[in-house]
Scaffold this motif. Structure first.
Motif, PDB file in Angstrom:
ATOM      1  N   LEU A  11       0.977  -1.248   0.061  1.00 25.70           N
ATOM      2  CA  LEU A  11      -0.009   0.088  -0.026  1.00 25.70           C
ATOM      3  C   LEU A  11       0.762   1.278   0.024  1.00 25.70           C
ATOM      4  O   LEU A  11       2.192   1.172   0.658  1.00 25.70           O
ATOM      5  N   GLY A  12       0.538   2.183  -0.620  1.00 21.04           N
ATOM      6  CA  GLY A  12       1.233   3.623  -0.534  1.00 21.04           C
ATOM      7  C   GLY A  12       0.336   4.734  -0.122  1.00 21.04           C
ATOM      8  O   GLY A  12      -0.824   4.900  -0.528  1.00 21.04           O
ATOM      9  N   ILE A  13       1.035   5.588   0.548  1.00 21.85           N
ATOM     10  CA  ILE A  13       0.441   6.818   0.825  1.00 21.85           C
ATOM     11  C   ILE A  13       1.322   8.015   0.558  1.00 21.85           C
ATOM     12  O   ILE A  13       2.461   7.890   0.840  1.00 21.85           O
ATOM     13  N   GLY A  14       0.935   9.018  -0.369  1.00 24.00           N
ATOM     14  CA  GLY A  14       1.923  10.181  -0.767  1.00 24.00           C
ATOM     15  C   GLY A  14       1.541  11.188  -1.351  1.00 24.00           C
ATOM     16  O   GLY A  14       0.376  11.072  -2.029  1.00 24.00           O
ATOM     17  N   THR A  15       2.564  12.242  -1.564  1.00 25.39           N
ATOM     18  CA  THR A  15       2.340  13.472  -2.613  1.00 25.39           C
ATOM     19  C   THR A  15       3.495  13.196  -3.357  1.00 25.39           C
ATOM     20  O   THR A  15       4.636  13.885  -2.797  1.00 25.39           O
ATOM     21  N   SER A  16       3.401  12.569  -4.314  1.00 21.04           N
ATOM     22  CA  SER A  16       4.715  12.083  -5.073  1.00 21.04           C
ATOM     23  C   SER A  16       5.202  12.634  -6.274  1.00 21.04           C
ATOM     24  O   SER A  16       5.863  12.498  -6.917  1.00 21.04           O
ATOM     25  N   SER A  17       4.399  13.897  -6.905  1.00 23.31           N
ATOM     26  CA  SER A  17       4.971  14.518  -7.858  1.00 23.31           C
ATOM     27  C   SER A  17       6.054  15.586  -7.653  1.00 23.31           C
ATOM     28  O   SER A  17       6.247  15.869  -6.487  1.00 23.31           O
ATOM     29  N   GLY A  18       6.795  15.792  -8.677  1.00 20.29           N
ATOM     30  CA  GLY A  18       8.156  16.658  -8.415  1.00 20.29           C
ATOM     31  C   GLY A  18       7.659  18.197  -8.058  1.00 20.29           C
ATOM     32  O   GLY A  18       8.202  18.462  -7.308  1.00 20.29           O
ATOM     33  N   THR A  19       6.707  18.823  -9.088  1.00 22.21           N
ATOM     34  CA  THR A  19       6.412  20.141  -8.687  1.00 22.21           C
ATOM     35  C   THR A  19       4.921  20.396  -8.477  1.00 22.21           C
ATOM     36  O   THR A  19       4.699  21.473  -8.281  1.00 22.21           O
ATOM     37  N   ARG A  20       4.228  19.460  -8.486  1.00 22.43           N
ATOM     38  CA  ARG A  20       2.634  19.613  -8.534  1.00 22.43           C
ATOM     39  C   ARG A  20       2.532  19.957  -6.957  1.00 22.43           C
ATOM     40  O   ARG A  20       3.267  19.480  -6.037  1.00 22.43           O
ATOM     41  N   PHE A  21       1.278  20.602  -6.536  1.00 26.82           N
ATOM     42  CA  PHE A  21       0.977  20.898  -5.189  1.00 26.82           C
ATOM     43  C   PHE A  21      -0.210  20.390  -4.893  1.00 26.82           C
ATOM     44  O   PHE A  21      -1.097  20.333  -5.803  1.00 26.82           O
ATOM     45  N   GLY A  22      -0.508  20.272  -3.840  1.00 29.10           N
ATOM     46  CA  GLY A  22      -1.983  19.640  -3.252  1.00 29.10           C
ATOM     47  C   GLY A  22      -1.910  19.036  -1.631  1.00 29.10           C
ATOM     48  O   GLY A  22      -0.639  18.993  -1.350  1.00 29.10           O
ATOM     49  N   ALA A  23      -3.123  18.960  -1.147  1.00 32.33           N
ATOM     50  CA  ALA A  23      -3.002  18.492   0.068  1.00 32.33           C
ATOM     51  C   ALA A  23      -4.437  17.822   0.369  1.00 32.33           C
ATOM     52  O   ALA A  23      -5.401  18.197  -0.020  1.00 32.33           O
ATOM     53  N   PHE A  24      -4.275  16.875   1.205  1.00 31.51           N
ATOM     54  CA  PHE A  24      -5.419  15.702   1.684  1.00 31.51           C
ATOM     55  C   PHE A  24      -5.309  15.364   3.119  1.00 31.51           C
ATOM     56  O   PHE A  24      -4.246  15.245   3.596  1.00 31.51           O
ATOM     57  N   ASP A  25      -6.513  14.968   3.328  1.00 30.92           N
ATOM     58  CA  ASP A  25      -6.623  14.403   4.946  1.00 30.92           C
ATOM     59  C   ASP A  25      -6.896  12.856   4.759  1.00 30.92           C
ATOM     60  O   ASP A  25      -7.951  12.680   3.702  1.00 30.92           O
ATOM     61  N   LEU A  26      -6.263  12.103   5.468  1.00 34.95           N
ATOM     62  CA  LEU A  26      -6.702  10.622   5.347  1.00 34.95           C
ATOM     63  C   LEU A  26      -7.085  10.151   7.039  1.00 34.95           C
ATOM     64  O   LEU A  26      -6.196  10.324   7.881  1.00 34.95           O
TER      65      LEU A  26
END
Length: 498
Positions: free
Chosen positions: A370-385
């Protein structure tokens, strides 16, 4: 009791009820089938053996930054026999290594130098927070703080003799190797055999926890840091099938992966370049573009014909959304699509069904994980889990048992049917009647008030159970008072048997 006293009491109760405050109700909509693993987003463990940026203080360049790949993260695994963090038994580890251990909203350090910055250094990051009684993990990628803003990547130095940086908080990613679960079968192609996921997620906003500004690539010469929008920015599928939540197996020469993310109007505004008609909701691996199963799984490459999205209105994406997902290989490909995906949403037991392809590369260390992450190089965003769970096999969801206050018929919603139960049981004592909402051993007017305050709540309202609109509340209270007054008149008129 005089009629005057009853009338005064009724008026007082009416005022009290009409001015009632919302009652909190936290719940999960789907039952637990015996998940093989479930991460509850209430911890954000960071392992740094020599402490958080200690050499920012003493000026040495010998600091070994924590959070390296394949070291423990998110959940504290405890210590081994040598008094060290037990990486060999950690349920979750780093696969990306750019987390510096800080959370959104922490004081920023800036460029390593003299005087030393305040650790932790970089914007964004990972933290465990609480909102409305729900503990959750928040991940924020602020863009490219390493590209022109002075926040160096992990292990880099601003110059000779300068302290090593802990990370830039971009491309944060964690993984849970399924092989560490006693219940895992070892199936290397579980995305074909079938797997069931469940998760509860929302777009992060400043109203529900701290967020940092956006740092676009290019630094101050391009733009000042941009305020995070009030409605938040979601996180889509990009970079070969990476997304906020993912599952991978070892099928094929490089493994395969499936990912999920939330796209809201923030993505449509700031990401740009989408070739599909603007839509918001849960996105996942796209459909094939050719009969042989070719095409990109990434959301930013999708068109109207290939986009896979479970549509949810933009305004609702900042509220908790709960999903139950089945993924299984199709017996025969459909227009090049190899897998079927069934999405159940917010307690519904009826799915929307999609076809898709898998990413032909496993970004989670080529493990079943399983994976959890914000894995892009320059993209931005935020989420709650709130949580993320899995179990092998295609498992149909079941509704979670309801324990809502005021739900006197136990059907998961507080409505007029529960009022009928209260009316039927009014005056009963002992043996915990269903309508004894305050658990005091009898069914009386106080139990009506429990029902009234929860009216409209369901097990789906999670963070804030609804209170009736004032007119409805007063009408319902008027019913209760009329009922009580009628009960009193009946009791007075009944002839004595003595």
């Amino acid at each position: 009791m005089s009629k005057l006293f009853i009338t005064a009491a009724c008026a007082a109760l009416l005022i009290l009820a009409c001015g009632a405050k919302p009652a909190a109700a936290v719940g999960v909509l789907y039952g637990d089938p015996g998940w093989t693993h479930a991460y509850d987003g209430n911890e954000a463990f960071y392992n740094d053996p020599d402490g958080p940026n200690p050499d920012y203080i003493n000026g040495s360049d010998q600091n070994e930054p924590g959070g390296k790949s394949n070291t423990a993260a998110l959940i504290n695994p405890g210590l081994n026999g040598q008094g060290q963090v037990d990486n060999s038994n950690a349920p979750w580890l780093h696969t990306g290594s750019q987390w510096d251990g800080s959370a959104p909203g922490a004081p920023l350090g800036g460029v390593p130098g003299n005087p030393p910055p305040i650790p932790p250094a970089a914007p964004g990051g990972v933290g465990a927070f609480s909102d409305g009684g729900v503990s959750f993990l928040r991940l924020q990628d602020t863009g490219a703080p390493n590209a022109g803003w002075g926040f160096a990547d992990k292990g880099q130095q601003a110059g000779p003799g300068k302290p090593k940086q802990e990370g830039s908080n971009r491309r944060i990613e964690f993984y849970h190797p399924l092989e560490r679960d006693g219940g895992y079968s070892g199936d290397n192609v579980l995305l074909d055999s079938g797997v069931t996921l469940a998760f509860r997620i929302r777009v992060a906003t400043a109203a529900t926890g701290p967020l940092d500004k956006i740092y676009v690539e290019g630094g101050p010469s391009v733009s000042a840091p941009i305020d995070w929008p009030d409605a938040g920015i979601g996180y889509a599928i990009a970079n070969g099938g990476r997304g906020p939540l993912s599952i991978a197996d070892r099928g094929g020469s490089t493994g395969r992966q499936f990912a999920f993310g939330l796209v809201n109007e923030g993505n449509l505004t700031y990401d740009g370049g989408y070739a599909f008609t603007p839509k918001t909701g849960l996105v996942f691996n796209s459909r094939a573009t050719t009969p042989d199963g070719g095409g990109s799984v990434n959301t930013n490459d999708a068109t109207d014909a290939t986009l896979n999205i479970f549509e949810i209105p933009n305004a609702e994406l900042t509220q908790w959304q709960e999903f139950w997902v089945n993924i299984v290989k199709l017996s025969t490909p459909v227009q090049g699509n190899t897998h079927e995906v069934r999405i159940f949403h917010n307690g519904s037991l009826t799915p929307q069904i999609f076809q898709s392809i898998l990413s032909p590369q496993n970004q989670l260390n080529n493990l079943a994980a399983l994976g959890i992450g914000t894995s892009s190089g320059t993209r931005f965003g935020a989420f709650d889990l709130d949580y993320f769970a899995y179990k092998e096999g295609v498992i149909a969801p079941v509704a979670a048992p309801s324990d809502l206050a005021g739900d006197y018929n136990h059907d998961g919603i507080v409505n007029g049917d529960d009022l009928a139960v209260w009316k039927q049981q009014f005056g009963q004592l002992g043996a915990a009647p269903d309508a004894d909402g305050d658990d005091d051993g009898d069914v009386d007017g106080n139990d009506f008030l429990v029902w009234q305050r929860q009216f409209g709540a369901t097990s789906a309202t999670a963070a804030a159970a609804a209170v009736p609109e004032p007119a409805s509340a007063c009408l319902a209270t008027g019913f209760m008072l009329a009922f009580l007054c009628r009960q009193r008149r009946t009791a007075v008129a009944r002839p004595s048997l003595v």
